[in-house]
Every structure is written in structure tokens, then in C-alpha cells.
Design an enzyme around this catalytic site. Structure first.
Site: not given
Length: 419
Positions: A331-337
Site C-alpha cells: 500500500c503506501l506505508a506497508g502497515i495497514s491495507r
């Protein structure tokens, strides 16, 4: 090539039972089967009033160093998938299906019969009475069995072994603590880049890192990755962000937007498939023909229904892995989606409960922080799959509790089993 999933944002309304992810027992503890005998407790064992006997990680390390485990019989009580990923050297896996667990509880099933490997069966049969038997799970630290509490797998096996006259103990801190301190005595099947962090998770699904995303507009954009990156809800990317994508399973990598634009990184890990879990971040090499893309147009926001895309995402990952091609989920940061999609994949393909799948990913990538609402969708997904933890250790009337990451208010939940 590009395979983009389209659909309008759908507000996900969580039921009371799906409003939070569950814990169960206190972090670092788990219910036991009984107090057990304290006879035969040697150096490195600790007991207290009503406590089950245990051995320390340091004691186990000294035994392995001095005698190579010759006087030990190590029993790994975690799910088989976790054992296959990494385990303490010489350990035998004792993951037990729910039906066999019920038979074991009734006392009409010998422990030897639940060991799948014939050589391990023989090793157990010849050494269980002569050697020190040491059981471990993921992260049990201090264990005070509570009267009337249902037995965990670890507690059930430990009590049965001691009742049978074995000198049995559990490993204090479990596999996580031992691997963190003495990784040289652990056998692993994953790439070194996915080694666990120095802060092992507890055996209960920890939601301290989850976020209830801010009520921002549905039109927010992930178009650019700023030098000081944030997730789309404004949460900063943790400073412990790995420099490269993390291998979760063979050919399956979890990363951030920066990883998806780095040809050196993609080439190094053999990544040819890229699953982009953002609405607006570009597929950097889409027109070159070298990579196959799928884009899931979801923002990191409480109103988004990510679960509607689970089947397509899982199929995409499967396609890549079946061809022995690396697939990057980002995703953007690689921590949620991207974490949510990865956990869903593990749940369906490896038959892991949400607890186990979440812990599996967190051991590889310590800074995960899924949107709180996405975790509710994973709980619903767990119900859909009919999954439960291997312990199968609570009745329908029991309530499990967990707190929100913001105000520590307790919310009851009755769908997730503790491990």
C-alpha cells in the site's frame, strides 16, 4: 499488464461482535489444565503457588550447547504452519485438530498417536520417560492456572505428561523469547530478510498498534510518497520500517510503495506480480510488460470495505506463487491495507485463525498497524471461513475482551479464540 479492481467505496458497518479484535487471556499468560506436580523440578525451573513448572530460555540454551539436546525432548505446541516456518532445533510438532483435542481431553487418546511422523513417534516413545520433556507455544511467559479455566493445548499436554510420570515443563516466554535471544538454535525456512524483530509479540492478538483512522474525505489521494511518509489517515510511518520488502511465505512479499518502484529490489526477490492496495498510487512499470499488476482502489479509512476484494486478491497471489514468481503486496506505508490483505491470504490458504495469521505476519514485520475497522472485516472473514484457534478452548457463552488503541475501553467479543 494490469488487472484493476473497480468499485465504489462501501462503508463497512461492523456488528457488535466484530467491532474489535479479540485477546482472551492476559498477554503473556494462558489458562492451564491444572496445577500439576512439582516433583523433579531441576535447575532453571520456576514454580509458585499453583504455577505450572517451567524452564527458562537460558536453561534451554545451556542444555543445547552442552549436550546438543541429548537429554531433552522438545515438543512444539504451535500450529503446523508456524512450526514449518521456524522452530527450535530437534523439536517435534504437536499441532492437534479440534476433534483429536476433545478426545485427548477425555483421556482416551495417547499423546504418541497425535505425532504425524513415524520417526518422531519412536523418538517420543523411547525418550518421554527418560528425558526432560519441554513444551513450548508462541509466547507464554508466566502461567498461573485459574480454577475452572479451560485447558489450552499447552496446558492439556503438560498436565497429561506429568500425570503419566514424565518430567515435563513449559518454556518460559515460548518460542518468541527463545528465538529472539538464541536464534542460532532455531531452524527456519524463510529468507533471512524476514527474521523476527527483537520485540516478540504475545500469544494473544495484540491490537495496541491498530488505528481508528480519522474521518477524512473519501477523495484523499495516495498519489505521491512524501519524504516523510504517512498513511492516508495521517499516521506517520513507523521509524522501524524495513528497508526492503519482507518475505511472509515463499514468493509472497509484504512492502511499501517505495519497494514497488525499485527495480533492483524487485529483481533481487524475483518479484513479477505486484498487488497495489491503494486508489491512486501509480503502477510504475505497468507499460513495460515485465510485471503483472492488480490494483485495489481502497483508502486507509474507516468507511472502506476492503474485504469485498479478498477473493480477487487471494486469487492473484495464488497465481503468482503457483508460477513460482514473487508477488509484492503493498500500500503506501506497508502497515495497514497490504497487511490486511496478507493476513486474509494466510487465513484462507493456511487455515490460520485471525490470531495466528496476525502473529505470523507480526513476527516477520514488527511495525504492522492495520486500520481498526479492517480488523473487524477480518473477524467477519474468519467467521465466513469457519476458522478457530487450535486450542478450541472456550464455550459459546464465554466472552473475550480487547481494548481500543485510544482509550482502553473494553469491548466484548465472542468470535476469536486466543492461542
Amino acid at each position: 499488464m494490469k488487472n484493476q479492481l473497480r468499485g465504489p467505496p462501501v462503508r463497512a458497518h461492523m456488528s457488535t461482535s466484530g467491532a474489535a479484535a479479540a485477546g482472551g487471556t492476559r498477554a503473556g499468560s494462558e489458562p492451564g489444565a491444572g496445577s500439576g506436580s512439582s516433583a523433579g523440578i531441576g535447575a532453571g525451573a520456576t514454580t509458585g503457588a499453583g504455577a505450572m513448572p517451567c524452564k527458562s530460555a537460558e536453561w534451554l540454551q545451556e542444555e543445547l550447547e552442552a549436550r546438543g539436546g541429548a537429554s531433552l525432548l522438545l515438543l512444539d505446541c504451535r500450529p503446523h504452519e508456524l512450526f514449518e516456518s521456524s522452530h527450535i532445533e530437534t523439536a517435534i510438532n504437536l499441532a492437534i485438530p479440534g476433534l483429536m483435542l476433545r478426545r485427548l481431553r477425555k483421556g482416551n487418546l495417547p499423546i504418541r498417536s497425535i505425532i504425524p511422523n513415524h520417526a518422531d513417534k519412536e523418538r517420543f516413545a523411547t525418550r518421554c520417560k527418560a528425558a526432560t520433556v519441554l513444551l513450548y507455544d508462541e509466547a507464554t511467559a508466566e502461567w498461573q492456572p485459574e480454577p475452572g479455566a479451560p485447558a489450552s493445548v499447552l496446558g492439556l499436554l503438560l498436565q497429561k505428561l506429568r500425570d503419566d510420570g514424565c518430567q515435563a515443563y513449559y518454556l518460559q516466554g515460548g518460542f518468541n523469547k527463545f528465538q529472539t535471544e538464541y536464534s542460532e538454535h532455531c531452524e527456519t525456512n524463510v529468507d533471512s530478510s524476514s527474521s523476527p524483530s527483537g520485540s516478540p509479540p504475545t500469544s494473544v492478538l495484540g491490537l495496541g498498534g491498530l488505528r481508528i483512522s480519522s474521518d477524512c474525505s473519501d477523495g484523499e489521494s495516495d498519489r505521491e510518497l512524501p519524504s516523510s511518509a504517512t498513511e492516508s489517515d495521517g499516521s506517520p510511518v513507523p521509524s522501524s520500517q524495513p528497508a526492503f520488502p519482507v518475505q511472509i511465505l515463499p514468493y509472497l512479499y509484504l512492502g511499501c510503495a517505495k519497494d514497488s518502484t525499485n527495480l533492483d529490489v524487485l529483481g533481487k526477490y524475483g518479484i513479477k506480480y505486484i498487488l497495489n492496495v491503494t486508489p491512486n498510487l501509480p503502477n510504475a512499470f505497468e507499460h513495460g510488460g515485465e510485471f503483472t499488476y492488480k490494483q485495489i482502489p481502497i483508502s486507509d479509512h474507516w468507511s472502506q470495505n476492503l474485504s469485498q476484494f479478498f477473493p480477487e486478491a487471494i486469487s492473484f497471489i495464488d497465481e503468482a506463487r503457483s508460477k513460482k514468481c514473487g508477488v509484492l503486496v503493498h500500500c503506501l506505508a506497508g502497515i495497514s491495507r497490504s497487511v490486511t490483505v496478507t493476513v486474509a491470504y494466510l487465513m484462507q490458504k493456511m487455515n490460520l485463525s485471525l490470531n495466528d495469521a496476525y502473529d505470523f505476519v507480526k513476527r516477520k514485520k514488527s511495525n504492522i498497524s492495520p486500520n481498526f475497522n479492517f480488523m473487524g472485516q477480518l473477524l467477519d472473514f474468519e467467521r465466513t471461513l469457519g476458522l478457530s484457534s487450535p486450542c478450541d478452548n472456550h464455550t459459546p457463552s464465554e466472552q473475550l475482551y480487547f481494548s481500543t488503541p485510544t482509550n482502553h475501553n473494553l469491548f466484548p467479543i465472542n468470535t476469536l479464540e486466543s492461542t
